[in-house]
Design a protein around this motif. Structure first.
Motif, PDB file in Angstrom:
ATOM      1  N   HIS A 252      -7.001  -3.458   3.208  1.00 55.75           N
ATOM      2  CA  HIS A 252      -6.890  -4.189   3.857  1.00 55.75           C
ATOM      3  C   HIS A 252      -8.137  -5.095   2.891  1.00 55.75           C
ATOM      4  O   HIS A 252      -8.208  -6.362   2.636  1.00 55.75           O
TER       5      HIS A 252
ATOM      6  N   GLU B  93      -8.568  -6.880  10.724  1.00 52.12           N
ATOM      7  CA  GLU B  93      -9.400  -6.754   9.553  1.00 52.12           C
ATOM      8  C   GLU B  93      -8.695  -8.215   9.279  1.00 52.12           C
ATOM      9  O   GLU B  93      -9.276  -9.335   8.993  1.00 52.12           O
TER      10      GLU B  93
ATOM     11  N   SER C  90      -6.592   1.083   6.174  1.00 55.32           N
ATOM     12  CA  SER C  90      -8.221  -0.199   6.740  1.00 55.32           C
ATOM     13  C   SER C  90      -9.337  -0.622   5.167  1.00 55.32           C
ATOM     14  O   SER C  90      -9.277  -1.766   5.069  1.00 55.32           O
TER      15      SER C  90
ATOM     16  N   GLN D 252       0.794  -1.229  -0.028  1.00 60.37           N
ATOM     17  CA  GLN D 252       0.053   0.112  -0.001  1.00 60.37           C
ATOM     18  C   GLN D 252       0.960   1.555  -0.210  1.00 60.37           C
ATOM     19  O   GLN D 252      -0.255   2.127   0.330  1.00 60.37           O
TER      20      GLN D 252
ATOM     21  N   LEU E 280      -7.640  -8.543   0.754  1.00 61.98           N
ATOM     22  CA  LEU E 280      -7.656  -9.820   1.798  1.00 61.98           C
ATOM     23  C   LEU E 280      -8.113 -10.542   0.761  1.00 61.98           C
ATOM     24  O   LEU E 280      -8.105 -11.900   0.629  1.00 61.98           O
TER      25      LEU E 280
ATOM     26  N   THR F 169      -6.149  -2.501  11.196  1.00 56.92           N
ATOM     27  CA  THR F 169      -5.743  -3.337  10.203  1.00 56.92           C
ATOM     28  C   THR F 169      -5.602  -4.787  10.548  1.00 56.92           C
ATOM     29  O   THR F 169      -5.814  -5.817   9.627  1.00 56.92           O
TER      30      THR F 169
END
Ligand code: KG4
Ligand code: ZN
Length: 300
Positions: free
Chosen positions: A30, A65, A27, A11, A34, A62
């Protein structure tokens, strides 16, 4: 064991304009990344024996998550969960393609931490020294930000430093005359800030010379304290900033250093999986109701 698949969706470029990690953005990215990774590892899912996930330390949103995704896999595939400490992960980045080798003195240099550790075993890691303020990597990020160079600062500063004169500015070496086994980077950072203000607007060469002079002091500080703290000739260096070639070169003059491949220095899933393998062998699973993101915990 063998590393069968490894992927890093970085990122970093998304955070570049902000000069640091923006939690809300991290966030959201992610949440996108994912499921994408999950799709790519579909073929392995029927064969997976356990799912390892980072629980701490780190950025709360994060971590959560990742933990949620791991819990979903645990329930869907009926496999055990293994909570992994991020810092232990960095140590195990050394063993991704090797057998584990302990005891080991370790210098951990990342964006969140600067530590000297004595690792005797996976579950026996002693903290010898840590930072009083900023971390090593963070100081690179902040100096880069001050010069408007973007994020992450480490690789940018290292690159500019190659074209710079490290003798042009005499920045202080932190805690040079102190017996303390600790690190500090905020004083050095402030000295750099004053120099930048004095010289502004900076030429390209000024930026290179500041980078080189700053990097030199920061590395000398690490080296001085490492020599004080570590009696052995052998020293492992891990964490995102262990990718710095100048740091490796300088440490090689004083230690037999042990490092991992450049791709495994910065945060990655392979190192977490590697710890997972060791915990799996010991049957150290984390029950669903006990698996939590605990962002602020250290080695506990
Ligand atoms: O381990 P890591 O990927 O994430 C954390 O756990 O914090 O480390 C990232 C940090 C950033 O501060 C980045 O600027 C620094 O490592 N870094 C470097 C270099 N490459 C990355 N610092 C100095 N020189 C580098 N070549
Ligand atoms: Zn890290």
């Amino acid at each position: 064991y063998k590393l069968l698949f490894h992927k890093k969706i970085s990122q970093e470029l998304s955070h570049t304009p902000y000069g640091g990690v923006v939690p809300e953005l991290a966030s959201r990215l992610h949440a996108k990344a994912l499921p994408k990774i999950l799709e790519e590892v579909k073929e392995f899912l029927p064969h997976i024996k356990a799912v390892a996930v980072t629980t701490h330390p780190g950025l709360s949103v994060t971590l959560l998550e990742g933990v949620m995704m791991a819990k979903a896999l645990h329930l869907a595939l009926d496999i055990p969960l293994i909570g992994v400490n991020h810092l232990v992960g960095h140590i195990y980045s050394l063993f991704i393609e090797k057998e584990v080798l302990f005891p080991l003195d370790v210098l951990l240099v990342s964006g969140g931490h600067t530590m000297i550790l004595k690792a005797k075993d996976l579950e026996e890691i002693e903290l010898i020294a840590s930072t009083l303020d900023d971390s090593f990597g963070e100081s690179f990020d902040k100096v880069a930000k001050m010069m408007g160079l973007g994020y992450p600062g480490g690789p940018i500063i290292e690159k500019l430093a190659q074209e710079g004169d490290s003798e042009r500015f005499k920045f202080p070496i932190p805690l040079k005359n102190s017996k303390k086994l600790a690190f500090s980077f905020s004083g050095l950072k402030n000295a750099v800030r004053l120099k930048i203000e004095e010289l502004s607007p900076l030429s390209y060469q000024d930026k290179c010379d500041i980078s080189a002079s700053f990097q030199k002091s920061a590395i000398e500080h690490l080296l001085q304290k490492s020599k004080k703290a570590v009696a052995s000739k052998k020293l492992a260096i891990v964490g995102g900033a262990s990718a710095n070639l100048k740091l490796r070169e300088r440490f090689k003059e004083e230690f037999d250093i042990l490092t991992t491949k450049l791709e495994f220095c910065s945060d990655n899933a392979a190192m977490i999986g590697r710890v997972g393998v060791e915990l799996y062998k010991r049957g150290r699973f984390t029950p669903l109701e006990e698996l939590k993101a605990t962002p602020k915990n250290g080695f506990t």
